[in-house]
Design a protein around this motif. Structure first.
Motif, PDB file in Angstrom:
ATOM      1  N   PRO A  28       0.816  -1.226   0.000  1.00  0.00           N
ATOM      2  CA  PRO A  28       0.000   0.000   0.000  1.00  0.00           C
ATOM      3  C   PRO A  28       0.844   1.269   0.000  1.00  0.00           C
ATOM      4  O   PRO A  28       1.873   1.342   0.664  1.00  0.00           O
ATOM      5  N   ASP A  30       0.363   5.059   0.976  1.00  0.00           N
ATOM      6  CA  ASP A  30      -0.551   5.966   1.667  1.00  0.00           C
ATOM      7  C   ASP A  30      -0.697   7.315   0.967  1.00  0.00           C
ATOM      8  O   ASP A  30      -1.782   7.909   0.956  1.00  0.00           O
ATOM      9  N   TYR A 116      -5.214  -3.224   1.697  1.00  0.00           N
ATOM     10  CA  TYR A 116      -5.519  -2.918   3.106  1.00  0.00           C
ATOM     11  C   TYR A 116      -6.736  -3.717   3.576  1.00  0.00           C
ATOM     12  O   TYR A 116      -6.729  -4.289   4.672  1.00  0.00           O
TER      13      TYR A 116
END
Length: 211
Positions: A28, A30, A116
């Motif tokens: 991931p 962010d 996520y």
């Protein structure tokens, strides 16, 4: 990656669907997630806000008092921003809040959101289903079977104009129904549980992981 397929009654069908590891196993990012959400929210803004400036306020242009000798500050007309009812200084003007993001950035954002949700064990695959008519009761029955009554759920289904699932869920505030082509990062992150149909997960896999 193999995902188990459940029936809308909540039972394991014994079947699995195979998707690319990148669909739920991407590292991931962010910052990319923030950009994608920011763009989505910016697109929702109308940008029609407007306040009147000094030249646009209706009122007399007569000078209120003489320039000197009053013992107070100088004053112009009643349209002055320093006087109640006057114009506004540097007020908002109509503008377009939209901005561009590259396709690869938006793709990475969706993969990050899916990863996520997968790590949190909030992804489920169900068999393809549809309703013969739009009824909220039918959708409530599906939610009850999948134990999603109290969770914000996003159902990602295949594009089928005869499928009444969307109409059956429109009165439920915690349920959102989309097709694989229109799913976005904001909706993926907002939902507590992601529910994909077999066809939709394959479409999403072909669109994101294998592109």
């Amino acid at each position: 990656m193999e995902l188990r397929v459940y029936s809308i009654e909540g039972n394991d069908t014994g079947r699995t669907v195979v998707v690319d590891d990148a669909l739920f196993g991407t590292e991931p990012n962010d910052h990319v997630l923030w950009l994608a959400v920011k763009q989505y929210l910016a697109d929702q803004r109308q940008g029609t806000h407007k306040s009147k400036e000094r030249s646009e306020v209706s009122g007399s242009t007569r000078k209120l008092k003489r320039q000197k000798g009053t013992g107070g500050a100088r004053a112009g007309d009643t349209n002055s921003p320093t006087i109640k009812g006057g114009g506004r200084v540097f007020g908002p003007r109509p503008r377009d809040y939209r901005f561009k993001l590259n396709k690869k950035v938006k793709r990475l954002a969706r993969l990050s959101a899916l990863s996520y949700k997968s790590k949190e064990d909030n992804v489920m695959v169900v068999e393809d289903f549809s309703f013969d008519m739009p009824k909220t009761k039918n959708m409530l029955k599906v939610l009850s079977s999948l134990n999603l009554q109290d969770k914000k759920s996003l159902f990602v289904l295949d594009t089928n104009p005869k499928n009444f699932v969307t109409l059956s869920a429109r009165n439920l505030k915690n349920v959102r129904v989309m097709n694989a082509a229109s799913v976005n990062t904001y909706e993926l992150l907002k939902a507590n549980k992601l529910v994909f149909s077999e066809t939709a997960i394959k479409e999403l896999d072909a669109m994101l992981a294998n592109s």
